[in-house]
Motif scaffolding. Structure first.
Motif, PDB file in Angstrom:
ATOM      1  N   ARG A   1      11.370   8.012   6.566  1.00  0.00           N
ATOM      2  CA  ARG A   1      10.471   7.564   7.291  1.00  0.00           C
ATOM      3  C   ARG A   1       9.883   8.588   8.656  1.00  0.00           C
ATOM      4  O   ARG A   1       8.746   8.581   8.832  1.00  0.00           O
ATOM      5  CB  ARG A   1      10.962   6.251   7.989  1.00  0.00           C
TER       6      ARG A   1
ATOM      7  N   ARG B   1       4.314   4.284  -1.504  1.00  0.00           N
ATOM      8  CA  ARG B   1       3.190   4.226  -0.368  1.00  0.00           C
ATOM      9  C   ARG B   1       2.732   5.689  -0.187  1.00  0.00           C
ATOM     10  O   ARG B   1       1.643   5.959   0.080  1.00  0.00           O
ATOM     11  CB  ARG B   1       3.620   3.685   0.845  1.00  0.00           C
TER      12      ARG B   1
ATOM     13  N   LEU C   1       8.468   2.802   0.252  1.00  0.00           N
ATOM     14  CA  LEU C   1       7.926   3.876   0.877  1.00  0.00           C
ATOM     15  C   LEU C   1       7.529   4.949   0.136  1.00  0.00           C
ATOM     16  O   LEU C   1       6.369   5.826   0.218  1.00  0.00           O
ATOM     17  CB  LEU C   1       8.940   4.390   2.443  1.00  0.00           C
TER      18      LEU C   1
END
Length: 508
Positions: free
Chosen positions: A177, A215, A212
């Motif tokens: 992240r 994405r 994630l």
């Protein structure tokens, strides 16, 4: 057993002083030493430390240059809770290339148990740099590094935590992240993807990493995660690091066929069962699993794994079996994760793969060696890659596949299969003129070309029905009835289904 064996004492003194104990070079007996090491390893696996130490010490007496004997003595000392005594044996085994990685693993274990964590980690990382599939090294490093501290962290701290605790998925997700937020999407994607083979350690973090990853990298949008519930019997669980061994098997399966299927296999659960009282046939081992796990998870692949060897002297012993387009498989694993051809073969049966002739180089050749898939099967499993694993052929397969494309893929395979059978039977007839025995053997090989052929015919009939082609469906169901055998339950059911379709056609 400390101090009781002169051979052990002589070996330890030889290591300490750098001198050779026992016979001279001309008196060495390496064959005897190798035999003693083999027995010593069996003793060690059985928990007989005294017997193992005796064999390894006698092996070193027979051949003072035996690195495997030194390695064995180190393992015994470690199992006896004496890492300081074990370490010199491991260091002596480093000089032999054949035992160097095992020796480094032993040094790491001894160092860790003596509080030298940094040195232990260095040795483990060197092992994994040379052999990333060493399950024991992964297990040792995971135990050494443990979980990362929780709490807010900037990019630098998040990356530091992830490096310091490589098996902590939450720490890896936090680092992914942070990298994505810093605009370093490619690096973030690599890190997130590297977490998936450990999904069972932290399913929530694994799901976050997958979300994630999709994405920030659109290339993953048409991929699917398929969870695998692995059930290992005691022959697997007796191996150090067996959980990592199983995780590595599914990582290798993804690397082999994942791109074709657009599937990432991830461990959803690692479970145990006992097969020791059952016969060694795969059917009996599967029955033992079912008796101990009568209500397995409702979704995902169910993989029953054993390392038990088949009974000696029995012809046609199977190394794997799988439900055609089902969700269960049973496999005898090889000695190392690299030996995964049987697992791949059975896995592709779950995706509709069919057998090919013995002279065809293909992963779907049961008696072959190649891991390359033939073009006809590649076309089939590519279409079936979208399937799900919830226990219903209707919902898992028929509701999600492209009917016309799947029918075309199977029609091509069936035509080739039947053509091979006709050609093989013609060759057998010609052979009969010179050798009736050879002709009978050839005919038997032709008939066993694909034991799943009846299942294939029935499945394609269902595709035809869905595609509003009832005549083709009825013909294939009649063929399935003949292939199953008219007196079998499946054969009778296929015949009834065909008759029902014919009646419906006549009533129009």
């Amino acid at each position: 057993m400390r101090g009781r064996l002169p051979a052990c004492l002589a070996a330890a003194l030889a290591l300490a002083c750098g001198t050779a104990a026992g016979p001279t070079a001309t008196e060495r007996r390496p064959d005897l030493a190798a035999s003693l090491v083999t027995v010593g390893e069996q003793n060690l696996r059985a928990g007989d430390l005294a017997g193992a130490e005796d064999r390894f010490a006698r092996a070193l007496d027979a051949d003072p240059t035996s690195a495997t004997a030194r390695l064995g003595l180190g393992r015994v000392a470690l199992a006896q809770g004496e890492p300081a005594r074990a370490e010199p044996f491991f260091r002596a085994a480093l000089a032999d290339q054949a035992t160097a990685l095992d020796a480094r693993l032993g040094i790491a274990r001894a160092a860790r148990r003596q509080g030298r964590s940094a040195e232990a980690r260095e040795q483990l990382e060197r092992v994994l740099a040379l052999d990333p599939l060493r399950a024991e090294a992964h297990a040792e490093l995971a135990a050494l590094t443990g979980p990362a501290p929780r709490g807010p962290a900037d990019l630098v701290e998040a990356l530091r935590r992830a490096r310091a605790h490589p098996y902590d998925l939450a720490a890896g997700l936090a680092a992914g992240r942070a990298l994505a937020a810093a605009g370093r999407e490619a690096e973030a994607a690599r890190r997130l993807e590297s977490l998936l083979w450990l999904a069972d350690l932290d399913p929530r973090a694994a799901r976050g990493a997958w979300a994630l990853l999709r994405r920030i990298d659109p290339a993953w949008l048409d991929w699917r995660l398929v969870g695998v519930h692995s059930y290992a019997d005691e022959s697997i669980r007796s191996e150090p690091g067996w959980r990592f061994r199983v995780r590595l098997e599914w990582l290798l399966a993804t690397r082999s066929v994942g791109a074709l299927l657009r599937v990432r296999f991830v461990p959803a659960g690692l479970h145990g069962f006992t097969s020791g009282e059952a016969p060694s046939s795969l059917g009996a081992i599967h029955d033992a699993f079912r008796g101990q796990h009568p209500r397995p998870p409702a979704e995902g692949i169910l993989a029953v794994l054993t390392a038990r060897p088949p009974d000696r002297g029995r012809p046609g012993v199977r190394l794997g079996q799988a439900q055609f387009l089902g969700r269960r498989l049973v496999v005898r694993l090889g000695a190392e994760p690299r030996q995964n051809r049987v697992l791949l073969h059975e896995l592709l049966h779950l995706y509709g793969g069919v057998h090919v002739a013995r002279d065809v180089k293909s992963l779907m050749n049961p008696s072959g060696e190649t891991e390359t898939l033939d073009a006809l099967n590649a076309a089939i499993v590519r279409e079936l890659g979208v399937r799900r694993f919830r226990g219903s052929l209707e919902r898992d397969v028929l509701d999600v596949v492209d009917l016309e494309a799947t029918i075309a893929a199977y029609e091509a395979a069936l035509r080739a299969n039947l053509a091979m059978r006709r050609a093989g039977m013609a060759e057998a007839i010609e052979m009969a003129a010179s050798s009736r025995v050879a002709a009978q053997r050839k005919a038997a090989r032709v008939k066993e070309l694909d034991p799943h052929l009846a299942d294939v015919a029935r499945f394609v009939a269902m595709l035809y029905q869905r595609n509003d082609s009832p005549v083709s469906a009825a013909f294939l169901l009649e063929k399935a009835a003949r292939l199953y055998g008219p007196r079998t339950a499946r054969g009778r059911q296929a015949a009834r289904d065909a008759e029902r379709i014919w009646k419906a056609i006549e009533a129009r």
